[in-house]
Design an enzyme around this catalytic site. Structure first.
Site, short mmCIF file in Angstrom:
data_model
loop_
_atom_site.label_atom_id
_atom_site.label_comp_id
_atom_site.label_asym_id
_atom_site.label_seq_id
_atom_site.Cartn_x
_atom_site.Cartn_y
_atom_site.Cartn_z
CB SER A 292 -0.91 0.01 1.23
OG SER A 292 -1.78 -1.09 1.20
CB CYS A 293 -0.20 4.71 -0.73
SG CYS A 293 0.40 6.38 -0.78
N PRO A 294 2.69 4.45 1.00
CG PRO A 294 4.48 5.67 1.97
CD PRO A 294 3.25 4.84 2.32
CG ASP B 295 -2.39 1.58 -3.13
OD1 ASP B 295 -3.57 1.98 -3.30
OD2 ASP B 295 -1.61 2.10 -2.33
#
Length: 75
Positions: free
Chosen positions: A12-14, A39
Site C-alpha cells: 500500500s501507499c507509499p 494499490d
C-alpha cells in the site's frame, strides 16, 4: 537496454512509489522500469513522482485489479 521489473503487488501507499524511486535511482539514464501494483492510489502517485523528478511515465494501464506502469529514468 533491458527493462527492469518491480513487483509491488499487495503493498500500500507509499511503499510502491518509494520502492520504484529507489530502483530508478540505481538505473542508468534512459533505462526503463515496469512496476506492477495493486494499490489504486499508485495511479496518481506515479504521475506525481514523474512530475517531481523528471522521469517519464511511458505507460499506465489497469487490468482488473492490477496496475502496470512503465517509467523511463531521466537523463
Amino acid at each position: 537496454m533491458t527493462d527492469t521489473v518491480l513487483d509491488v503487488r499487495g503493498l500500500s501507499c507509499p511503499l510502491p512509489v518509494l520502492r520504484a524511486k529507489k530502483t530508478l535511482d540505481t538505473l542508468p539514464p534512459g533505462a526503463t522500469l515496469t512496476v506492477i501494483a495493486t494499490d489504486p492510489g499508485t495511479v496518481r502517485d506515479f504521475e506525481s513522482l514523474c512530475r517531481q523528478t523528471g522521469h517519464l511515465l511511458l505507460e499506465s494501464r489497469e487490468e482488473g485489479e492490477t496496475f502496470t506502469f512503465r517509467l523511463q529514468r531521466a537523463g
